[in-house]
Design a protein around this motif. Sequence first.
Motif, short mmCIF file in Angstrom:
data_model
loop_
_atom_site.label_atom_id
_atom_site.label_comp_id
_atom_site.label_asym_id
_atom_site.label_seq_id
_atom_site.Cartn_x
_atom_site.Cartn_y
_atom_site.Cartn_z
N VAL A 228 50.77 17.73 37.18
CA VAL A 228 52.03 17.45 36.76
C VAL A 228 52.07 18.34 35.49
N GLY A 229 53.45 18.70 34.80
CA GLY A 229 53.64 19.24 33.86
C GLY A 229 53.27 20.76 33.88
N ASN A 230 53.49 21.42 35.09
CA ASN A 230 52.97 22.78 35.41
C ASN A 230 54.52 23.58 35.20
N LEU A 231 54.67 24.48 34.48
CA LEU A 231 55.95 25.01 34.59
C LEU A 231 55.85 26.66 34.62
N ILE A 258 61.90 22.56 33.79
CA ILE A 258 61.17 21.72 32.97
C ILE A 258 61.30 20.36 33.41
N ALA A 259 62.57 19.90 33.91
CA ALA A 259 62.88 18.63 34.46
C ALA A 259 62.35 18.46 35.67
N GLU A 260 62.15 19.45 36.45
CA GLU A 260 61.26 19.41 37.72
C GLU A 260 59.98 18.94 37.42
N ALA A 261 59.24 19.58 36.55
CA ALA A 261 57.98 19.92 36.39
C ALA A 261 57.62 18.52 35.60
N SER A 262 58.19 17.87 35.09
CA SER A 262 57.98 16.66 34.23
C SER A 262 57.74 15.40 35.10
N CYS A 263 58.28 15.38 36.37
CA CYS A 263 58.18 14.07 37.11
C CYS A 263 56.66 13.60 37.18
N THR A 274 65.12 14.49 32.45
CA THR A 274 66.45 14.95 32.82
C THR A 274 66.84 16.47 32.14
N TYR A 275 67.67 17.22 32.96
CA TYR A 275 68.22 18.26 32.42
C TYR A 275 69.10 18.10 31.31
N GLU A 276 69.57 16.92 31.49
CA GLU A 276 70.68 16.51 30.32
C GLU A 276 70.01 16.14 28.99
N GLN A 277 68.92 15.63 29.16
CA GLN A 277 68.24 14.87 28.08
C GLN A 277 67.77 16.27 27.41
N LEU A 278 67.04 17.27 28.15
CA LEU A 278 66.51 18.28 27.58
C LEU A 278 67.52 19.21 26.69
N ASP A 279 68.62 19.37 27.30
CA ASP A 279 69.89 20.16 26.77
C ASP A 279 70.17 19.37 25.35
N ALA A 280 70.33 18.15 25.33
CA ALA A 280 70.57 17.40 24.18
C ALA A 280 69.61 17.69 23.08
N PHE A 321 52.51 21.54 30.06
CA PHE A 321 53.00 20.44 28.98
C PHE A 321 52.63 18.95 29.64
N ASP A 322 52.64 18.11 28.54
CA ASP A 322 52.33 16.70 28.82
C ASP A 322 53.79 16.26 29.31
N PRO A 323 53.80 15.53 30.39
CA PRO A 323 55.31 15.13 30.92
C PRO A 323 55.46 13.91 30.36
N SER A 324 54.37 13.00 29.93
CA SER A 324 54.50 11.88 29.45
C SER A 324 55.18 11.90 28.01
N GLY A 325 55.46 12.70 27.42
CA GLY A 325 56.18 12.66 26.16
C GLY A 325 57.53 12.87 26.27
N THR A 326 58.12 12.87 25.00
CA THR A 326 59.51 12.82 24.84
C THR A 326 59.99 13.94 25.08
N PRO A 327 61.46 14.32 25.43
CA PRO A 327 61.84 15.64 25.51
C PRO A 327 61.77 16.59 24.35
#
Length: 497
Positions: A228-231, A258-263, A274-280, A321-327
């Motif tokens: 996971v977390g491989n971009l 990034i959103a896809e790799a974070s699952c 999500t894409y929207e969370q990263l954009d914000a 990256f560590d996908p368990s972190g916040t955006p």
Amino acid sequence: MTDRWARAEELFRQREADRRYRRDDQAWAAHEDDTYDDYDDYDDDTAVIPRYVDDDDEPPAPPPPAPRRGGGRPKAARQETSRRPKRVQPEGPTRSRRGRRSRAASRKAVQRKRRRRSLWMVTGVFVLLFAGAAIFAGMKLVDSLGAPDDYAGPAGPLVVVQVHPGDTSQQIAATMVERGVVASTGAFYEAAVRNSSMNTVQPGFYAIPSRSPAAEAVSALVGKQSRVGNLVVSEGRLLHDQHDMSTGGRYDGIYRKIAEASCIGTGADQKCVTYEQLDAAGASLDLAALGVPAWATQGVKDCPDRTRQLEGLIAAGTWDFDPSGTPEQILRQLVSASAASYESTGLLQSGADTKLTPYETLVAASLVEREAKPEDMGKVARVIVNRLRVDQMLQFDSTVNYTLDRTEVATTDADRAQETAWNTYAMRGLPQTPIAAPSLNALRAMENPEPGPWLYFVTVDKQGTTLFTDDYQEHLRLIARAQRSGILDSSRDSGGR
């Protein structure tokens, strides 16, 4: 006559013996008092003693003198007999010496007894220590021969485990125990040794069920689904999605990737950023929390569109990256790692020839990435520098397409006429921010442009052939050639550079 000389000779021998071995009683006592105290501790029973006679024996009587004429003994014989002392047994001094030797021997015996006792005590201590060590070693051996702790299952929720570059199986095992995946390092290590696929594990992040039996944890780690977390960010990719003008297909932006790799997980239990969370998160004013380097801070602050302020700061390449972190934490990891990658090219020391700051160099490199093939990057970089020096508009179609949702190689007159902070047809100088993620090759080309006088370049065919010139009339002829080849055809209009 003969008997007389024999008696005389016997008397001479006796006199010599008395002289040689005679001991004066007073001298002997004085000698005893002065010397025996010094030798009281000397453990030797030998001593030179005077000549003794048995108490029951009487000293031999001297032989009667030989008769002489006229009666009486010779005068010399009488004098000798009168000088000879009476032989006595020196009883007092002998008993004293024997007593002293007896006391010394007693003291020596006590000392020897003490030494033997101390030796036994020291020996006993060593025996006890050796026995304790042997018992401890035996216990450790028994423990090592026993099976290490292991979970029996079933496994619990997924947790994210990081494998660092260069980690050994023992280090991975320690991380697994720390994260609560396995019960003991021994259990994981034994399972890892039996699984040959452990040699294929790459550095990165893995989602592994907690409280797993060691064999299942190893199988999950080497499985393809646990990574996971491989971009992967391709060269020239933008933060946001765009669509192709001809096909309508979506060109995924970096935030989408990034959103896809974070699952983490599958099905109903899957969790993703999500894409929207990263954009914000990318629009935050807390630039330090986003990992923006100091050399880019001012340029990012000057960006008129907050959602585009991180453009170009996530570099092309493969990232973990560590996908368990916040955006915000995810973006910070990626921006920080990208900044370090950019700086490795010598970005902070560049600018002597181009007169560009590190952030301006990054902006120009993004233009090179979008406009040139790898073999032409050095020349395109020189065109940018030469135009900036003479204050000539760059007029790159890539800067026009940057703000468009639907794009194609050619642009229309209407597109080029739109005034934005990035459209180099409507403004002089560089765009406000990078327009894409540049590769390190594009960055190096911008740091050290190829020498030349060029001010113009045109791609003249669909094979990507690009020609350079410093003559404007020649440039117009090259544009006409590109139009004939169809490279600049547009469903709306055509253009050049």
